[in-house]
Write an enzyme that holds these catalytic residues in place. Structure first.
Site, PDB file in Angstrom:
ATOM      1  N   SER A  13       0.861  -1.186   0.000  1.00  0.00           N
ATOM      2  CA  SER A  13       0.000   0.000   0.000  1.00  0.00           C
ATOM      3  C   SER A  13       0.891   1.228   0.000  1.00  0.00           C
ATOM      4  CB  SER A  13      -0.873  -0.011   1.260  1.00  0.00           C
ATOM      5  OG  SER A  13      -1.519   1.226   1.471  1.00  0.00           O
TER       6      SER A  13
ATOM      7  N   TYR B 242      -2.024  -1.331  10.403  1.00  0.00           N
ATOM      8  CA  TYR B 242      -2.064  -1.487   8.952  1.00  0.00           C
ATOM      9  C   TYR B 242      -0.758  -0.993   8.320  1.00  0.00           C
ATOM     10  CZ  TYR B 242      -3.986  -1.067   4.190  1.00  0.00           C
ATOM     11  OH  TYR B 242      -4.215  -1.188   2.829  1.00  0.00           O
TER      12      TYR B 242
END
Length: 275
Positions: A154, A167
Protein backbone atom coordinates in the site's frame (compact mmCIF):
# COMPACT_ATOMS: atom_id res chain seq x y z
CA UNK A 1 -1.87 -13.44 -24.68
CA UNK A 2 1.04 -12.30 -22.52
CA UNK A 3 0.57 -15.11 -19.99
CA UNK A 4 -0.32 -18.05 -22.24
CA UNK A 5 0.60 -21.37 -20.65
CA UNK A 6 1.03 -19.88 -17.17
CA UNK A 7 -0.85 -20.42 -13.91
CA UNK A 8 -1.48 -17.72 -11.30
CA UNK A 9 -2.35 -18.15 -7.63
CA UNK A 10 -4.41 -15.25 -6.22
CA UNK A 11 -5.54 -14.71 -2.63
CA UNK A 12 -8.52 -12.56 -1.72
CA UNK A 13 -9.91 -13.43 -5.14
CA UNK A 14 -13.64 -13.33 -4.41
CA UNK A 15 -14.13 -9.64 -5.17
CA UNK A 16 -12.41 -6.26 -5.46
CA UNK A 17 -8.79 -6.20 -6.51
CA UNK A 18 -8.46 -9.98 -6.25
CA UNK A 19 -11.26 -10.67 -8.69
CA UNK A 20 -9.95 -7.98 -11.01
CA UNK A 21 -6.49 -9.56 -10.94
CA UNK A 22 -7.94 -12.98 -11.71
CA UNK A 23 -9.97 -11.73 -14.67
CA UNK A 24 -7.15 -9.55 -16.02
CA UNK A 25 -4.57 -12.34 -15.90
CA UNK A 26 -7.05 -14.85 -17.34
CA UNK A 27 -7.77 -12.50 -20.24
CA UNK A 28 -4.06 -12.69 -21.07
CA UNK A 29 -4.03 -16.50 -21.07
CA UNK A 30 -3.35 -17.54 -17.47
CA UNK A 31 -5.23 -20.26 -15.64
CA UNK A 32 -6.12 -19.33 -12.06
CA UNK A 33 -5.94 -20.78 -8.57
CA UNK A 34 -8.23 -18.55 -6.49
CA UNK A 35 -8.77 -18.53 -2.73
CA UNK A 36 -10.71 -16.36 -0.32
CA UNK A 37 -11.84 -16.59 3.30
CA UNK A 38 -15.49 -15.91 2.40
CA UNK A 39 -16.40 -15.21 6.03
CA UNK A 40 -16.51 -12.25 8.43
CA UNK A 41 -13.75 -11.29 10.87
CA UNK A 42 -14.52 -9.92 14.32
CA UNK A 43 -12.20 -6.89 14.10
CA UNK A 44 -13.29 -5.77 10.63
CA UNK A 45 -16.17 -3.32 10.58
CA UNK A 46 -17.39 -3.87 7.02
CA UNK A 47 -18.78 -6.98 5.27
CA UNK A 48 -16.18 -9.29 3.76
CA UNK A 49 -16.56 -11.44 0.65
CA UNK A 50 -18.89 -14.43 0.46
CA UNK A 51 -18.85 -17.79 -1.30
CA UNK A 52 -21.28 -16.27 -3.81
CA UNK A 53 -18.67 -13.62 -4.59
CA UNK A 54 -16.06 -16.32 -5.17
CA UNK A 55 -18.47 -18.16 -7.46
CA UNK A 56 -18.84 -14.97 -9.50
CA UNK A 57 -15.06 -14.78 -9.92
CA UNK A 58 -15.16 -18.36 -11.20
CA UNK A 59 -17.93 -17.46 -13.63
CA UNK A 60 -16.03 -14.47 -15.01
CA UNK A 61 -12.79 -16.41 -15.49
CA UNK A 62 -14.55 -19.33 -17.14
CA UNK A 63 -16.34 -16.88 -19.45
CA UNK A 64 -12.86 -16.10 -20.81
CA UNK A 65 -12.39 -19.80 -21.59
CA UNK A 66 -9.73 -20.21 -18.92
CA UNK A 67 -9.52 -22.86 -16.21
CA UNK A 68 -9.89 -21.92 -12.55
CA UNK A 69 -9.61 -23.86 -9.30
CA UNK A 70 -11.34 -21.91 -6.52
CA UNK A 71 -11.25 -22.82 -2.83
CA UNK A 72 -12.38 -21.27 0.42
CA UNK A 73 -9.13 -20.87 2.37
CA UNK A 74 -7.79 -18.64 5.13
CA UNK A 75 -4.37 -17.01 4.78
CA UNK A 76 -4.02 -17.46 8.55
CA UNK A 77 -4.10 -21.25 8.08
CA UNK A 78 -0.95 -22.62 6.46
CA UNK A 79 -2.29 -26.17 6.09
CA UNK A 80 -5.52 -25.04 4.42
CA UNK A 81 -3.67 -22.65 2.14
CA UNK A 82 -1.16 -25.33 1.15
CA UNK A 83 -3.96 -27.78 0.39
CA UNK A 84 -5.66 -25.26 -1.90
CA UNK A 85 -2.44 -24.55 -3.81
CA UNK A 86 -1.49 -28.22 -4.04
CA UNK A 87 -4.93 -29.10 -5.44
CA UNK A 88 -4.73 -26.26 -7.93
CA UNK A 89 -1.28 -27.24 -9.16
CA UNK A 90 -2.32 -30.89 -9.39
CA UNK A 91 -5.21 -29.91 -11.66
CA UNK A 92 -3.60 -27.10 -13.67
CA UNK A 93 -0.11 -28.54 -13.92
CA UNK A 94 2.21 -25.82 -12.64
CA UNK A 95 2.52 -22.45 -10.91
CA UNK A 96 4.22 -19.37 -12.34
CA UNK A 97 2.63 -16.28 -10.77
CA UNK A 98 1.57 -15.43 -7.22
CA UNK A 99 -0.58 -12.41 -6.37
CA UNK A 100 -0.68 -12.21 -2.56
CA UNK A 101 -3.59 -9.82 -2.44
CA UNK A 102 -5.75 -10.77 0.58
CA UNK A 103 -6.02 -7.99 3.13
CA UNK A 104 -8.24 -6.23 5.66
CA UNK A 105 -8.60 -2.75 7.15
CA UNK A 106 -9.56 -1.56 10.61
CA UNK A 107 -8.73 1.63 12.47
CA UNK A 108 -7.92 3.12 15.85
CA UNK A 109 -5.19 5.18 17.44
CA UNK A 110 -2.13 3.07 18.04
CA UNK A 111 -2.25 3.23 21.83
CA UNK A 112 -5.95 2.33 21.85
CA UNK A 113 -5.88 -0.63 19.45
CA UNK A 114 -6.98 -3.85 21.06
CA UNK A 115 -4.70 -6.87 21.13
CA UNK A 116 -7.21 -8.65 18.89
CA UNK A 117 -7.22 -5.89 16.26
CA UNK A 118 -3.41 -5.74 16.17
CA UNK A 119 -3.04 -9.51 16.03
CA UNK A 120 -5.62 -10.05 13.30
CA UNK A 121 -4.21 -7.25 11.14
CA UNK A 122 -0.66 -8.59 11.28
CA UNK A 123 -1.84 -12.18 10.87
CA UNK A 124 -3.79 -11.41 7.68
CA UNK A 125 -1.94 -8.52 6.05
CA UNK A 126 1.65 -9.57 6.80
CA UNK A 127 1.85 -13.15 8.03
CA UNK A 128 -0.82 -14.13 5.50
CA UNK A 129 1.38 -12.82 2.69
CA UNK A 130 4.32 -14.80 4.09
CA UNK A 131 2.20 -17.98 4.27
CA UNK A 132 0.99 -17.44 0.72
CA UNK A 133 4.57 -17.24 -0.49
CA UNK A 134 5.68 -20.13 1.71
CA UNK A 135 3.21 -22.61 0.22
CA UNK A 136 3.58 -21.33 -3.34
CA UNK A 137 7.34 -20.95 -3.76
CA UNK A 138 8.17 -24.69 -3.94
CA UNK A 139 5.79 -25.07 -6.88
CA UNK A 140 7.23 -22.06 -8.70
CA UNK A 141 10.78 -23.33 -8.21
CA UNK A 142 9.73 -26.81 -9.39
CA UNK A 143 8.45 -25.30 -12.64
CA UNK A 144 12.02 -24.55 -13.60
CA UNK A 145 11.36 -21.44 -15.65
CA UNK A 146 11.35 -18.68 -13.08
CA UNK A 147 8.25 -16.79 -12.05
CA UNK A 148 6.82 -13.65 -10.51
CA UNK A 149 5.54 -13.00 -7.00
CA UNK A 150 3.52 -9.80 -6.63
CA UNK A 151 2.73 -8.84 -3.04
CA UNK A 152 0.05 -6.27 -2.31
CA UNK A 153 1.35 -3.56 0.00
CA UNK A 154 0.00 0.00 0.00
CA UNK A 155 1.01 3.62 -0.04
CA UNK A 156 0.85 2.94 3.71
CA UNK A 157 3.81 0.64 3.13
CA UNK A 158 5.85 3.66 2.06
CA UNK A 159 4.65 6.44 4.40
CA UNK A 160 2.77 6.84 7.65
CA UNK A 161 -0.89 7.56 8.32
CA UNK A 162 -2.52 8.20 11.69
CA UNK A 163 -5.02 5.83 13.29
CA UNK A 164 -4.00 2.80 11.25
CA UNK A 165 -0.67 1.99 12.88
CA UNK A 166 -1.21 -1.77 12.66
CA UNK A 167 -2.06 -1.49 8.95
CA UNK A 168 0.97 0.73 8.27
CA UNK A 169 3.23 -1.68 10.16
CA UNK A 170 1.90 -4.67 8.22
CA UNK A 171 2.21 -3.00 4.84
CA UNK A 172 5.75 -1.78 5.56
CA UNK A 173 6.52 -5.37 6.54
CA UNK A 174 5.26 -6.64 3.18
CA UNK A 175 7.79 -4.40 1.40
CA UNK A 176 10.60 -5.76 3.54
CA UNK A 177 9.43 -9.33 2.96
CA UNK A 178 9.37 -8.79 -0.80
CA UNK A 179 12.89 -7.40 -0.85
CA UNK A 180 14.19 -10.35 1.16
CA UNK A 181 12.42 -12.87 -1.07
CA UNK A 182 13.77 -11.12 -4.16
CA UNK A 183 17.27 -11.68 -2.79
CA UNK A 184 16.62 -15.31 -1.92
CA UNK A 185 14.77 -16.28 -5.10
CA UNK A 186 16.79 -14.40 -7.70
CA UNK A 187 19.03 -17.42 -8.38
CA UNK A 188 15.91 -19.33 -9.47
CA UNK A 189 14.87 -16.60 -11.89
CA UNK A 190 11.93 -15.71 -9.65
CA UNK A 191 11.14 -12.01 -9.33
CA UNK A 192 9.42 -10.51 -6.28
CA UNK A 193 7.86 -7.04 -6.20
CA UNK A 194 5.15 -5.13 -4.38
CA UNK A 195 2.31 -3.00 -5.66
CA UNK A 196 1.56 -0.03 -3.42
CA UNK A 197 -1.85 1.41 -4.27
CA UNK A 198 -3.55 4.45 -2.85
CA UNK A 199 -7.30 4.22 -2.10
CA UNK A 200 -8.92 1.70 -4.47
CA UNK A 201 -12.67 1.80 -5.14
CA UNK A 202 -13.60 -1.46 -3.40
CA UNK A 203 -15.64 -2.49 -0.38
CA UNK A 204 -12.54 -1.96 1.76
CA UNK A 205 -12.81 1.82 1.38
CA UNK A 206 -16.47 2.38 0.56
CA UNK A 207 -17.76 1.97 4.10
CA UNK A 208 -18.35 4.00 7.26
CA UNK A 209 -15.05 2.94 8.83
CA UNK A 210 -13.05 4.58 6.04
CA UNK A 211 -15.39 7.58 5.81
CA UNK A 212 -14.85 8.37 9.51
CA UNK A 213 -11.11 7.82 9.16
CA UNK A 214 -10.84 10.44 6.41
CA UNK A 215 -13.55 12.81 7.71
CA UNK A 216 -13.14 12.56 11.48
CA UNK A 217 -14.90 15.82 12.35
CA UNK A 218 -18.27 14.73 10.92
CA UNK A 219 -20.65 12.49 12.85
CA UNK A 220 -22.05 10.94 9.67
CA UNK A 221 -19.63 11.60 6.81
CA UNK A 222 -20.94 11.01 3.31
CA UNK A 223 -19.31 9.34 0.34
CA UNK A 224 -18.97 12.77 -1.27
CA UNK A 225 -17.11 14.13 1.75
CA UNK A 226 -14.85 11.09 1.75
CA UNK A 227 -14.22 11.57 -1.97
CA UNK A 228 -13.04 15.14 -1.41
CA UNK A 229 -10.74 14.11 1.45
CA UNK A 230 -9.40 11.18 -0.54
CA UNK A 231 -8.74 13.35 -3.60
CA UNK A 232 -6.68 15.73 -1.45
CA UNK A 233 -4.20 12.94 -0.59
CA UNK A 234 -2.80 12.81 -4.14
CA UNK A 235 -1.46 15.11 -6.83
CA UNK A 236 -3.71 13.99 -9.68
CA UNK A 237 -7.38 15.05 -9.68
CA UNK A 238 -8.96 11.66 -8.88
CA UNK A 239 -11.00 10.62 -5.85
CA UNK A 240 -9.55 7.10 -5.87
CA UNK A 241 -8.25 4.59 -8.36
CA UNK A 242 -10.01 1.50 -9.72
CA UNK A 243 -9.13 -2.17 -9.21
CA UNK A 244 -8.32 -2.37 -12.90
CA UNK A 245 -5.57 0.23 -12.43
CA UNK A 246 -3.83 -2.09 -9.98
CA UNK A 247 -4.50 -5.19 -12.08
CA UNK A 248 -2.78 -3.68 -15.10
CA UNK A 249 0.37 -3.21 -13.02
CA UNK A 250 0.07 -6.75 -11.63
CA UNK A 251 -0.17 -7.98 -15.24
CA UNK A 252 2.93 -5.99 -16.17
CA UNK A 253 4.91 -7.39 -13.24
CA UNK A 254 3.72 -10.92 -14.05
CA UNK A 255 4.71 -10.66 -17.70
CA UNK A 256 8.02 -10.84 -19.52
CA UNK A 257 7.82 -7.07 -20.02
CA UNK A 258 9.04 -6.80 -16.41
CA UNK A 259 11.57 -9.62 -16.65
CA UNK A 260 14.35 -7.56 -15.09
CA UNK A 261 12.32 -5.89 -12.35
CA UNK A 262 12.69 -7.38 -8.88
CA UNK A 263 12.75 -6.06 -5.34
CA UNK A 264 10.86 -2.87 -6.17
CA UNK A 265 7.91 -1.22 -4.43
CA UNK A 266 5.76 0.26 -7.18
CA UNK A 267 3.35 3.05 -6.14
CA UNK A 268 0.02 3.26 -7.95
CA UNK A 269 -0.95 6.32 -6.02
CA UNK A 270 -1.86 9.37 -8.14
CA UNK A 271 1.11 11.08 -6.46
CA UNK A 272 0.12 10.35 -2.85
CA UNK A 273 3.66 9.40 -1.80
CA UNK A 274 4.78 12.95 -2.68
CA UNK A 275 2.30 14.59 -0.32
Amino acid sequence: MKLAGKVAFITGAARGQGRSHAVTLAAEGADIIAVDLCAPLDTVGYPLATEEDLAETVRQVEALDRRIVARVADVRDTAGLRAAVDEGVAELGRLDIVAANAGILSSGSTQELTEAAWREMIDVNLSGVWRTCKVAIPHVIAGGRGGSLILTSSVAGLKSYPNVGHYVAAKHGVVGLARTLATELGPYGIRVNTVNPTQVDTDMIQNDVMYHLFVPDEDNPTKEQFAAASRATGLLPVDWIESRDVSEVVLFLASDAARYLTGIALPIDAGATLR
